[in-house]
Each structure stands twice: as structure tokens, then as C-alpha cells.
Design a protein around this motif. Structure first.
Motif, PDB file in Angstrom:
ATOM      1  N   GLU A  31      -1.645  -3.607 -10.578  1.00  0.00           N
ATOM      2  CA  GLU A  31      -1.078  -2.491 -11.326  1.00  0.00           C
ATOM      3  C   GLU A  31      -1.324  -1.180 -10.597  1.00  0.00           C
ATOM      4  O   GLU A  31      -0.449  -0.307 -10.545  1.00  0.00           O
ATOM      5  CB  GLU A  31      -1.670  -2.432 -12.733  1.00  0.00           C
ATOM      6  N   LEU A  32      -2.503  -1.020 -10.013  1.00  0.00           N
ATOM      7  CA  LEU A  32      -2.823   0.181  -9.241  1.00  0.00           C
ATOM      8  C   LEU A  32      -1.913   0.312  -8.022  1.00  0.00           C
ATOM      9  O   LEU A  32      -1.420   1.407  -7.719  1.00  0.00           O
ATOM     10  CB  LEU A  32      -4.293   0.153  -8.816  1.00  0.00           C
ATOM     11  N   ILE A  33      -1.643  -0.802  -7.364  1.00  0.00           N
ATOM     12  CA  ILE A  33      -0.721  -0.782  -6.221  1.00  0.00           C
ATOM     13  C   ILE A  33       0.668  -0.342  -6.681  1.00  0.00           C
ATOM     14  O   ILE A  33       1.323   0.472  -6.039  1.00  0.00           O
ATOM     15  CB  ILE A  33      -0.654  -2.171  -5.546  1.00  0.00           C
ATOM     16  N   GLU A  39       4.351   6.508  -7.277  1.00  0.00           N
ATOM     17  CA  GLU A  39       4.035   7.904  -6.961  1.00  0.00           C
ATOM     18  C   GLU A  39       4.515   8.272  -5.566  1.00  0.00           C
ATOM     19  O   GLU A  39       5.064   9.354  -5.349  1.00  0.00           O
ATOM     20  CB  GLU A  39       2.532   8.146  -7.077  1.00  0.00           C
ATOM     21  N   GLU A  40       4.288   7.394  -4.614  1.00  0.00           N
ATOM     22  CA  GLU A  40       4.700   7.671  -3.233  1.00  0.00           C
ATOM     23  C   GLU A  40       6.219   7.735  -3.127  1.00  0.00           C
ATOM     24  O   GLU A  40       6.770   8.570  -2.415  1.00  0.00           O
ATOM     25  CB  GLU A  40       4.144   6.589  -2.297  1.00  0.00           C
ATOM     26  N   VAL A 110      -1.302   4.977   2.500  1.00  0.00           N
ATOM     27  CA  VAL A 110      -0.701   5.053   1.170  1.00  0.00           C
ATOM     28  C   VAL A 110      -1.604   4.419   0.116  1.00  0.00           C
ATOM     29  O   VAL A 110      -1.697   4.886  -0.997  1.00  0.00           O
ATOM     30  CB  VAL A 110       0.681   4.366   1.167  1.00  0.00           C
ATOM     31  N   PHE A 111      -2.304   3.384   0.440  1.00  0.00           N
ATOM     32  CA  PHE A 111      -3.066   2.614  -0.543  1.00  0.00           C
ATOM     33  C   PHE A 111      -4.565   2.878  -0.450  1.00  0.00           C
ATOM     34  O   PHE A 111      -5.378   1.967  -0.608  1.00  0.00           O
ATOM     35  CB  PHE A 111      -2.795   1.120  -0.360  1.00  0.00           C
ATOM     36  N   ASP A 112      -4.992   4.108  -0.242  1.00  0.00           N
ATOM     37  CA  ASP A 112      -6.414   4.415  -0.127  1.00  0.00           C
ATOM     38  C   ASP A 112      -7.182   4.056  -1.397  1.00  0.00           C
ATOM     39  O   ASP A 112      -8.266   3.471  -1.330  1.00  0.00           O
ATOM     40  CB  ASP A 112      -6.625   5.902   0.190  1.00  0.00           C
ATOM     41  N   SER A 113      -6.645   4.396  -2.560  1.00  0.00           N
ATOM     42  CA  SER A 113      -7.345   4.106  -3.821  1.00  0.00           C
ATOM     43  C   SER A 113      -7.477   2.610  -4.055  1.00  0.00           C
ATOM     44  O   SER A 113      -8.532   2.126  -4.460  1.00  0.00           O
ATOM     45  CB  SER A 113      -6.601   4.732  -4.996  1.00  0.00           C
TER      46      SER A 113
END
Length: 126
Positions: A31-33, A39-40, A110-113
Motif C-alpha cells: 500500500e505504501l508503494i 504521489e510521484e 522514488v521509493f525511499d520511504s
């Protein structure tokens, strides 16, 4: 026989909870991805639209400037003024290309978090 069934049921309980927890963590990370991708995408569409509008308006201004300079120097330095304008456009275009390339090379991940959360998960289970 009943003790055997109870012990088998007891060992499956914690295992099921662990598997369920792992799947829940994995679902949260997916879900975070998805949120980061959305957002991106929104950010890129906004930047792309503004960039295209700026480019279109800049082209219109440059065409008008070129015509204005060509008209001003038409009787005396026709080809020299057009050559100077062309050279200036080429230099600015090269500088823009260099900056764009550097911007792409230095772009953040892009996927740091998501990667940070996966690392936390890995450290938790180790």
C-alpha cells in the motif's frame, strides 16, 4: 489422541499468527508503494504540464525576438544578426541539456520511504 491434537493445534496457532503478521506487513508495504507511486505520478504530471507551457511560451518569445532583430538589422547586417541569434540559441540549448542531464542523474530514489520500512522490518526479524 486428544493430547496429540491439542499440541498440533497449539503449534499451528503461533505459526498462523506469525504468517498472518508477515502478510499484514507485506500488505502495508505494498500500500505504501502504491501511495508513493500515485504521489510521484501527480508530481510528474504537474511538472510536465508547467514545463511544456513554459517551453511553448518561450518558443513564442524567441520567434518574436528573432523576427524583431531580423527586421531591425535587415538593411545592414542581415545574415550576421541571424547567425548571432542562432549561436545564442544553440548555446542556451546546450546549457539546458547539460542541466537536464545533471538533474536526472542526481534525482532521488522514488521509493525511499518504502525501502526504509523494509529495512526496519528486516532488522526487526533478524
Amino acid at each position: 489422541m486428544t493430547k496429540e491434537r491439542q499440541s498440533q493445534h497449539d503449534t499451528q496457532g503461533p505459526l498462523r499468527r506469525i504468517v498472518s503478521s508477515v502478510f499484514a506487513i507485506f500488505e502495508t508495504r505494498l500500500e505504501l508503494i502504491g501511495i508513493e507511486l500515485a504521489e510521484e505520478k501527480e508530481r510528474l504530471i504537474g511538472v510536465l504540464f508547467l514545463g511544456l507551457a513554459a517551453m511553448m511560451l518561450t518558443m513564442m518569445a524567441l520567434i518574436t525576438l528573432t523576427v524583431l532583430i531580423a527586421i531591425a538589422f535587415w538593411d545592414t547586417y542581415r545574415w550576421q544578426s541571424l547567425a548571432a541569434i542562432t549561436l545564442a540559441y544553440v548555446l542556451v540549448a546546450v546549457l539546458c541539456a547539460i542541466r537536464a542531464r545533471a538533474g536526472l542523474a542526481n534525482a532521488p530514489n522514488v521509493f525511499d520511504s518504502t525501502l526504509a520500512e523494509f529495512k526496519k522490518d528486516r532488522d526487526t526479524f533478524n
